[in-house]
Design a protein around this motif. Structure first.
Motif: not given
Length: 231
Positions: A3-21, A74-82
């Motif tokens: 469990l990590v509490i952090a100030r961060c931004s998050v980006d999802y890249a793939g079939r859909l794109s999303a951004h959390l500021p 941090w980069t989390v990669t889905q093995k099946k869909t990349q």
């Protein structure tokens, strides 16, 4: 679980794109490899996540990222869909890991007992002409949930479960082995009655000559729209 509490931004890249500021969030890393991003709100639903199978890698920021205040990526990669979930860490407020052990799953107290009571009252669900002998028929290794007789007078041993697993088949098998040694009972048929069946349990039960009765709890309680079937 980490469990990590952090100030961060998050980006999802793939079939859909999303951004959390940039904001303070909870990053939940589970032992199955999944990552969930939570805010302090929205109940159980994460803002974004990556389901297993996936891999996670960490890297130092490049010059531009460092200049923007990023300390780790941090980069989390889905093995099946990349598809990729990229978490840009600015500040770690808390970082804790806990061994959660093996979870036994959700147990709904009283449901199995109520199913037993309902089936005893609706013993005809086992088939036309069946009659109840007694509930909790005691054997040397424990009680069988229901002992009944079919239309020909043969004994029927019924074991009740919410979800029938291989363990349930093994349990009923042991009861049947003992009961079939009793000259006043044998031959004893076995019925495994449950709301749901694991595929392996159904296969094993049928291989051993045990019938499987799927119970619809709502139908047995008289709630409209349910059904019960024997197969």
């Amino acid at each position: 679980m980490r469990l990590v509490i952090a100030r961060c931004s998050v980006d999802y890249a793939g079939r859909l794109s999303a951004h959390l500021p940039l904001a303070t969030r909870l990053l939940m890393l589970k032992s199955d490899g999944s990552l969930l991003v939570h805010s302090d709100g929205g109940s159980y639903k994460p803002l974004n996540w990556m389901s297993p199978p996936c891999t996670i890698s960490t890297a130092e920021p490049d010059e531009d990222q460092a200049a923007a205040g990023i300390t780790e990526v941090w980069t989390v990669t889905q093995k099946k869909t990349q598809d990729r979930l990229i978490v840009s860490i600015h500040e770690v407020v808390s970082d804790e890991s806990h061994d959660m052990g093996v979870d036994p799953g959700l147990v709904k107290d009283g449901v199995e007992a109520h199913l037993q009571q309902l089936l005893a009252e609706q013993i005809e669900l086992l088939g036309d002409g069946h009659t109840l002998v007694r509930r909790e028929y005691m054997t040397a290794i424990g009680p069988v949930d229901i002992l009944a007789r079919d239309d020909a007078g043969a004994a029927v041993a019924v074991e009740m479960k919410r979800n029938a697993t291989i363990d349930a088949v093994e349990q009923l098998t042991r009861y049947l082995e003992l009961m079939n040694r009793d000259p006043h009972l044998r031959p004893v048929q076995g019925v495994l009655a449950a709301q749901t069946f694991a595929p392996q349990a159904r296969t094993l039960a049928e291989d051993r000559g045990i019938r499987c009765l799927v119970l619809d709890y709502d139908a047995m309680r008289g709630i409209e729209g349910g059904h019960t079937r024997l197969f």
